[in-house]
Design a protein around this motif. Sequence first.
Motif, PDB file in Angstrom:
ATOM      1  N   ALA A   1       0.826  -1.207   0.000  1.00 33.91           N
ATOM      2  CA  ALA A   1       0.000   0.000   0.000  1.00 33.91           C
ATOM      3  C   ALA A   1       0.862   1.259   0.000  1.00 33.91           C
ATOM      4  O   ALA A   1       0.566   2.233  -0.696  1.00 33.91           O
ATOM      5  CB  ALA A   1      -0.928  -0.019   1.213  1.00 33.91           C
ATOM      6  N   SER A   2       1.940   1.243   0.776  1.00 34.15           N
ATOM      7  CA  SER A   2       2.842   2.392   0.829  1.00 34.15           C
ATOM      8  C   SER A   2       3.504   2.628  -0.520  1.00 34.15           C
ATOM      9  O   SER A   2       3.626   3.772  -0.978  1.00 34.15           O
ATOM     10  CB  SER A   2       3.905   2.170   1.911  1.00 34.15           C
ATOM     11  OG  SER A   2       4.817   3.240   1.961  1.00 34.15           O
ATOM     12  N   ALA A   3       3.931   1.541  -1.182  1.00 30.70           N
ATOM     13  CA  ALA A   3       4.586   1.671  -2.486  1.00 30.70           C
ATOM     14  C   ALA A   3       3.635   2.242  -3.524  1.00 30.70           C
ATOM     15  O   ALA A   3       4.060   2.978  -4.432  1.00 30.70           O
ATOM     16  CB  ALA A   3       5.103   0.306  -2.943  1.00 30.70           C
ATOM     17  N   ALA A   4       2.353   1.927  -3.413  1.00 34.08           N
ATOM     18  CA  ALA A   4       1.373   2.483  -4.344  1.00 34.08           C
ATOM     19  C   ALA A   4       1.058   3.934  -4.021  1.00 34.08           C
ATOM     20  O   ALA A   4       1.008   4.794  -4.909  1.00 34.08           O
ATOM     21  CB  ALA A   4       0.093   1.644  -4.300  1.00 34.08           C
ATOM     22  N   PHE A   5       0.881   4.221  -2.742  1.00 29.94           N
ATOM     23  CA  PHE A   5       0.454   5.563  -2.334  1.00 29.94           C
ATOM     24  C   PHE A   5       1.561   6.592  -2.515  1.00 29.94           C
ATOM     25  O   PHE A   5       1.304   7.730  -2.914  1.00 29.94           O
ATOM     26  CB  PHE A   5      -0.003   5.529  -0.878  1.00 29.94           C
ATOM     27  CG  PHE A   5      -0.601   6.815  -0.407  1.00 29.94           C
ATOM     28  CD1 PHE A   5      -1.848   7.218  -0.843  1.00 29.94           C
ATOM     29  CD2 PHE A   5       0.081   7.642   0.475  1.00 29.94           C
ATOM     30  CE1 PHE A   5      -2.411   8.416  -0.418  1.00 29.94           C
ATOM     31  CE2 PHE A   5      -0.465   8.836   0.920  1.00 29.94           C
ATOM     32  CZ  PHE A   5      -1.716   9.226   0.463  1.00 29.94           C
ATOM     33  N   PHE A   6       2.810   6.200  -2.212  1.00 31.30           N
ATOM     34  CA  PHE A   6       3.929   7.143  -2.281  1.00 31.30           C
ATOM     35  C   PHE A   6       4.758   6.971  -3.555  1.00 31.30           C
ATOM     36  O   PHE A   6       5.909   7.416  -3.603  1.00 31.30           O
ATOM     37  CB  PHE A   6       4.826   6.970  -1.055  1.00 31.30           C
ATOM     38  CG  PHE A   6       4.167   7.362   0.234  1.00 31.30           C
ATOM     39  CD1 PHE A   6       4.041   8.694   0.590  1.00 31.30           C
ATOM     40  CD2 PHE A   6       3.652   6.391   1.087  1.00 31.30           C
ATOM     41  CE1 PHE A   6       3.425   9.062   1.779  1.00 31.30           C
ATOM     42  CE2 PHE A   6       3.032   6.742   2.279  1.00 31.30           C
ATOM     43  CZ  PHE A   6       2.911   8.084   2.628  1.00 31.30           C
ATOM     44  N   ALA A   7       4.192   6.347  -4.570  1.00 33.43           N
ATOM     45  CA  ALA A   7       4.922   6.146  -5.824  1.00 33.43           C
ATOM     46  C   ALA A   7       5.233   7.492  -6.480  1.00 33.43           C
ATOM     47  O   ALA A   7       4.406   8.419  -6.444  1.00 33.43           O
ATOM     48  CB  ALA A   7       4.098   5.289  -6.774  1.00 33.43           C
TER      49      ALA A   7
END
Length: 343
Positions: free
Chosen positions: A264-270
Amino acid sequence: MDTRWRVAAGCGLIALIFLFVQLGSLALVEPFKSAGYQAVEDPSDPANSVLYIVGILVATAVMLLAFRYDAEQFIRGLIVLSGAWLSLYVFRVLVPPVVTAGGVNVLAVGCSVLLGLGLLLYPEWYVVDAAGAVMGAAAAGLFGISFGIFPAIVLLTVLAVYDAISVYGTEHMLTLASGVMDLKVPVVLVIPLTLSYSFLEASTPDPTATAEESEPNAEAPGADVTDTDESATSADDEGGSGPLDRDALFIGLGDAVIPTVLVASAAFFAPEGVRTVLGVPLPAMTAMVGTFVGLTVLLWMVLKGRAHAGLPLLNGGTIAGYILGAATVGIGLVEALGLGPYL
């Protein structure tokens, strides 16, 4: 149904629940952000991970003390209340505010109350698993928008090490597992392997038993319950029973949630403009693939007949998948790990 096909179907159900948690968290990150659910002011601060880890240690100690002094029902009530509260975050953003009272979405609150009542009054395996899937997606989404890449990786790394120590070293997670199984709450996902299986009627498996010590046809969970990994162990090999002769598999909800925090972090902070696959940033997608590689290895190991810590494999696969995806889209290692502000 042939035993191997039953186990394969059970493993498939585990994979589907993991997939639901991951896709659910990805779908929730933007609505959660818009609703103001980000829990911290600075998601890039690794102190957020430290505080969460300390919280896990405290929660573990409290639960162990509760089981020692026969306060299990207090813990059960607390977990059910937490589950209903987590589900409310999901229902608030998904259920239209058709009926409101004092600014409160009545239908959303009603759905969360029904989930809590279901867990309290009828915690059959499908009620526990459905509630756990909703809770898992909510928790991963909330942590995903609150933990930047570096704090998320710190969280996954430390918990993987802690998981291994607590299962193979101190073994206190096995003690915790024994108590949690009795509570019948969505700390543990229950995967039936027979149509007649009932979690309400099943005897509690012994997490400390080995393949040689388990009773024939008894289902036994694996280890790690703080991060709540409850993978299956085997039944006795004597008398026609073997590692595949069991009525259910068990795996902890945390095994689905913790790796998904990084997804989720990798998607949100991409980074802006990063390549996507099916609308998901490639590093997040490869992190998902890494989770399932780790899950495949974990299930293969536990089906051989003993419990294993799940997070070293699951978190390791997720981190490796994320780094591979970041490299593929041209993100340097320092930027991918979120180390720029510290170098």
